[in-house]
Design an enzyme around this catalytic site. Structure first.
Site, PDB file in Angstrom:
ATOM      1  N   HIS A 243       9.546  45.041 -18.366  1.00 58.91           N
ATOM      2  CA  HIS A 243      10.001  46.341 -18.883  1.00 58.91           C
ATOM      3  C   HIS A 243      10.341  46.321 -20.381  1.00 58.91           C
ATOM      4  CE1 HIS A 243      10.487  47.577 -14.648  1.00 58.91           C
ATOM      5  NE2 HIS A 243      11.223  46.501 -14.450  1.00 58.91           N
TER       6      HIS A 243
HETATM    7  O1  RIB Z   1      14.762  49.316 -14.733  1.00 55.57           O
HETATM    8  C1  RIB Z   1      14.495  48.247 -15.617  1.00 55.57           C
HETATM    9  C2  RIB Z   1      15.569  48.133 -16.648  1.00 55.57           C
HETATM   10  O2  RIB Z   1      16.804  47.851 -16.019  1.00 55.57           O
HETATM   11  C3  RIB Z   1      15.334  46.962 -17.626  1.00 55.57           C
HETATM   12  O3  RIB Z   1      15.900  47.276 -18.863  1.00 55.57           O
HETATM   13  C4  RIB Z   1      16.087  45.834 -16.988  1.00 55.57           C
HETATM   14  O4  RIB Z   1      16.538  44.878 -17.951  1.00 55.57           O
HETATM   15  C5  RIB Z   1      17.270  46.560 -16.415  1.00 55.57           C
HETATM   16  O5  RIB Z   1      18.227  46.719 -17.458  1.00 55.57           O
END
Ligand code: RIB
Ligand code: CA
Length: 313
Positions: A243
């Site tokens: 992500h």
């Molecule tokens: O949903 C994914 C996000 O939530 C990313 O930023 C991960 O690090 C968590 O913070």
């Protein structure tokens, strides 16, 4: 090369946050003015420590790390140890950090930096719940017009949610903060699950990082091996979504991504859909188009960029 782009990274490390921070610190196009930690994946005492561990791993103890909000604006803190492990950075065995945490409160650092730097000079890269950013905007509304852009990982539309059926974690943890930011009028580039779910840490991609044969390459592979096991099992895929590095990659090679300008609003009333990002992708309302919402990525190009940059550390 033109002047490096000035950024503040607001983060809740978290293995994917860690890889995003490494990518930023490896890239001379970016000047990381500071890293501000927020409670999210794990409590603040761990996210700030993890940020310092990553700076040390990158050999960049010159980058100041600040601690920010210990909990969301109004809701109780929800964390994700089941994904990130008890420390929030499970995988590699990184030493306790020797570099010191800054005394200054992260929200004050964000406000003072934006007021002190030239108008439009600083980009906020937001990798966790938006609590610090909302607090800074509330503390000093004058910063809003001074922010060049906010590039954030959060939300989901076609992919819906990952922590509830309808909400992505960063937005779900602090929907009220997300509403402050999305209604602020600051130019937003949004990296929702719709695009990050197309950036999978396949075995081949992780192997290429491990094969760098450096301490950073090994540690990153260990971070990803731990981080992706949860999503591999959940989604039945080879690898899990990477992500947060999408935020940094966008600053380095925006052409890797494609999306469209849309109105995005945050559900803050219904407990059933709390934290959902309601994206007017098809333009059926006349609500302001407050975000560039990404939906596609050149995943091979993304991992090639990431691997090449990690090799520099
Ligand atoms: O949903 C994914 C996000 O939530 C990313 O930023 C991960 O690090 C968590 O913070
Ligand atoms: Ca994060």
């Amino acid at each position: 090369m033109s002047e490096p782009r000035k950024i503040i990274i607001d983060t809740d490390p978290g293995q994917d946050d860690a890889v995003a921070i490494l990518l930023a610190l490896a890239s001379p196009e970016l000047e990381v003015l500071g890293i501000t930690a927020v409670a999210g994946n794990v409590p603040l005492a761990l996210t700030e420590k993890n940020a310092r561990k990553i700076c040390e791993l990158a050999g960049r103890t010159d980058v100041p790390v600040f601690a920010g909000a210990v909990r969301p604006l109004t809701r109780r803190l929800v964390t994700a140890e089941h994904v990130h492990g008890r420390t929030g950075l499970d995988g590699p065995d990184l030493p306790e950090p020797a570099m010191k945490l800054q005394d200054k409160y992260a929200v004050d650092f964000i406000v003072e930096t934006l007021m002190g730097e030239p108008d439009g000079a600083v980009t906020l890269c937001v990798l966790g719940p938006l609590t610090n950013i909302a607090l800074a905007m509330i503390r000093e509304p004058a910063i809003v017009s001074r922010i060049r852009e906010i590039v954030l990982m959060g939300g989901g539309y076609f992919e819906q949610g990952n922590v509830t059926p309808s909400a992505e974690f960063n937005i779900y943890v602090d929907p009220q903060a997300a509403e402050v930011v999305f209604k602020s009028g600051v130019p937003i580039v949004m990296m929702p699950l719709d695009v990050t779910h197309k950036a999978l840490t396949t075995n081949a991609r992780v192997a290429a990082i491990r094969d760098l044969g450096t301490p950073v390459g090994l540690a990153t592979a260990q971070l990803l091996d731990f981080f992706d096991r949860y999503d591999e099992q959940k989604y039945g895929t080879d690898g899990g979504p990477l992500h947060d590095p999408c935020v940094i990659a966008y600053l380095l090679k925006p052409e890797l991504f494609s999306g469209r300008h849309c109105n995005v609003e945050i559900e803050t009333s219904s407990e059933l859909t709390m934290g959902a990002t309601v994206v007017d992708w098809w333009g059926v309302t006349d609500r302001p188009k407050n975000a560039l919402v990404m939906r596609d990525i050149d995943a091979d190009g993304f991992f090639t960029l990431l691997t090449e940059r990690l090799a520099r550390l």
